[in-house]
Design an enzyme around this catalytic site. Structure first.
Site, PDB file in Angstrom:
ATOM      1  N   SER A  11      -8.687   3.588   4.150  1.00 33.81           N
ATOM      2  CA  SER A  11      -7.783   3.944   3.132  1.00 33.81           C
ATOM      3  C   SER A  11      -7.137   2.773   2.260  1.00 33.81           C
ATOM      4  O   SER A  11      -6.476   3.266   1.489  1.00 33.81           O
ATOM      5  CB  SER A  11      -6.770   4.715   3.827  1.00 33.81           C
ATOM      6  OG  SER A  11      -5.864   3.958   4.761  1.00 33.81           O
ATOM      7  N   SER A  55      -9.589   1.242   7.999  1.00 38.40           N
ATOM      8  CA  SER A  55      -8.873   1.048   6.927  1.00 38.40           C
ATOM      9  C   SER A  55      -8.676  -0.078   6.193  1.00 38.40           C
ATOM     10  O   SER A  55      -8.431  -0.229   4.961  1.00 38.40           O
ATOM     11  CB  SER A  55      -7.741   1.983   6.772  1.00 38.40           C
ATOM     12  OG  SER A  55      -8.149   3.209   6.756  1.00 38.40           O
ATOM     13  N   LYS A  96       0.770  -1.197   0.068  1.00 39.39           N
ATOM     14  CA  LYS A  96      -0.106   0.271   0.084  1.00 39.39           C
ATOM     15  C   LYS A  96       0.795   1.420  -0.179  1.00 39.39           C
ATOM     16  O   LYS A  96       1.720   1.081   0.923  1.00 39.39           O
ATOM     17  CB  LYS A  96      -0.908  -0.017   1.153  1.00 39.39           C
ATOM     18  CG  LYS A  96      -1.824   1.240   1.400  1.00 39.39           C
ATOM     19  CD  LYS A  96      -2.659   0.972   2.698  1.00 39.39           C
ATOM     20  CE  LYS A  96      -3.325   2.238   3.100  1.00 39.39           C
ATOM     21  NZ  LYS A  96      -4.086   2.158   4.152  1.00 39.39           N
TER      22      LYS A  96
END
Length: 472
Positions: A147, A171, A71
């Site tokens: 996220s 997230s 990520k």
């Protein structure tokens, strides 16, 4: 190996094929690169071009040869440029591996790229101006959550069987719900957080992965769990491997269920109905199910979450060269401005609020083994519903807007319990609906057992989104 064969395999399945000599690691990587490129064209889930070659990794290990993505949430892998979803960062490369990245490499995961994330990770929508919106594989007009939204989109579309994700307010679980995935947020202290931070976001962040199956989550947790050297928080070690919990019965559990948001936010009727159906199934399976939930002051939750936001801002405020505000989104600019003015006593008040939340949730789990809630309060929102370039927000008002959509997840970041989102329902329009299961601190074993039983009772493996690269 054909693309459709690859995309249908989870990580454990791919590893078994390689171990049996039915396919080589090189063949798997080659088809994975095709899958990643094809999926990115559909969902816009990559934050940078694919890595060539893949990042260094062990050739032996429990998941050797399994394709993987990391990520764009900050420095993760040595030498890899990161952006934190922002146009204001360029040419910034990680000086060393995150401790978790070292474990991903040792497990043999083949890291092929960097997935999209909202700017500074400050949203439940992955629509940064830097890359544009990441599209939901189930409906391109809707968001993927955040996220860890790029990770979720790429796993759901079949690009890779699992991808790195982290969770400070939901997230991992929010994108899992939006994209029809398994999203496990481990207990505070279960996975390493160093070496650059011993108290990331005041202990609210948990690092892990997004997967399509419960067994993948269990096997990855076995590969990466345990504190790093010098970590401030540690979770109790498991009594046996998490993979050994997959066939085990969870025992008769004291289950609480609620579909009422502590904030008072509306909960979509379809979302609530799926949660209640799952609770009914748990009762049929012999568990003691009652309607109950922790007693929480929502103002404490929001106030505690504000400390997280300013902790995210701190590295940018203390950097030798601050990012250019003109190249940041409106919410990010506001958060940095507020963080610059934050006083020590204000911060202490936020941490005191976190403590009150943690005490209330801990007391609840003295009398309950499991809490069942919706993961999100709503169906995946359309693009633009959570625009972080919308002016006029304060840090607190932005959090309230996020928590109107996702009011059920952040509590367990503040309090530190493990929580699991499973894709146990769909809306009338075919959108995924996740249900969240929360266990006492350190009881990932219980979530693995229960998740495996629910995967058998309400299987989701045959449900694939329209933007799935494995369609023949």
């Amino acid at each position: 190996m054909e693309l459709h064969e690859y995309a249908r395999c989870d990580a454990v399945g791919l590893r078994e094929l390689m171990a049996a000599g039915k396919v080589t690691a090189a063949e798997v990587e080659a088809v994975a690169r095709q899958a990643v490129e094809a999926a990115d064209a559909e969902v816009n889930g990559l934050a940078a071009p694919v890595f060539s070659p893949a990042l260094d990794h062990a050739r032996q290990g429990p998941l050797a040869g399994v394709p993987f993505l990391i990520k764009d949430g900050g420095p993760m892998a040595e030498g890899v440029e990161f952006f934190a979803g922002s146009r204001s960062l360029s040419g910034v490369r990680a000086r060393h591996d995150h401790d978790l990245m070292g474990r991903f490499r040792a497990a043999g995961l083949v890291t092929l790229g960097l997935t999209t994330a909202p700017e500074l990770g400050l949203s439940f929508a992955t629509e940064p101006l830097r890359t544009g919106p990441t599209r939901n594989p189930w409906d391109p007009g809707r968001g993927v959550g955040g996220s860890s939204g790029g990770a979720a989109a790429m796993v759901a579309s079949g690009a890779v069987p699992l991808a790195h994700a982290n969770d400070a307010a939901g997230s991992i679980r929010v994108p899992a719900s939006c994209c029809g995935l398994v999203g496990l947020k481990p207990s505070r202290g279960r996975t390493p957080c160093g070496p650059d931070s011993g108290d990331p976001v005041f202990g609210a962040v948990s690092e892990f992965v997004l997967t399509r199956t419960v067994r993948d989550a269990a096997h990855v947790l076995d590969a990466v769990q345990g504190p790093g050297v010098g970590d401030k928080y540690t979770a109790p070690p498991p009594l046996r491997p998490y993979a050994a919990e997959l066939p085990a019965a969870p025992g008769r559990l004291r289950v609480a269920v609620t579909t009422r948001a502590w904030s008072g936010a509306d909960v979509d009727t379809e979302v609530a109905a799926v949660t209640l159906r799952v609770a009914g199934l748990l009762a049929e399976l012999g568990h003691d199910v009652t309607e109950a939930s922790p007693a929480l002051d929502w103002e404490d939750v929001v106030r505690g979450a504000e400390a997280e936001v300013f902790a995210v801002a701190a590295p940018f405020l203390t950097a030798p060269r601050r990012p250019d505000p003109a190249r940041m989104e409106a919410v990010s600019r506001q958060v940095l401005e507020e963080g610059d003015r934050l006083g020590a006593l204000d911060l202490m008040a936020m941490l005191d609020a976190q403590n009150r939340v943690s005490r209330s949730v801990g007391a609840f789990f003295a009398d309950h083994d499991l809490l069942v809630t919706p993961t999100l309060g709503q169906l995946p929102p359309p693009h633009g519903a959570l625009s972080s370039d919308e002016p006029g927000h304060t840090g607190a008002s932005w959090l309230r807007k996020l928590f109107d959509v996702g009011p059920f997840t952040v509590v367990f970041n503040l309090a530190g319990q493990p929580a699991l989102s499973l894709p146990l329902g769909q809306s009338r329009d075919g959108l995924p609906i996740g249900v969240q299961f929360v266990a006492p601190h350190g009881r990932e074993d219980l979530l693995v057992r229960l998740g495996a039983r629910l995967e058998e009772a309400l299987p989701w493996s045959d449900r694939t989104p329209p933007a799935f690269v494995g369609r023949r």
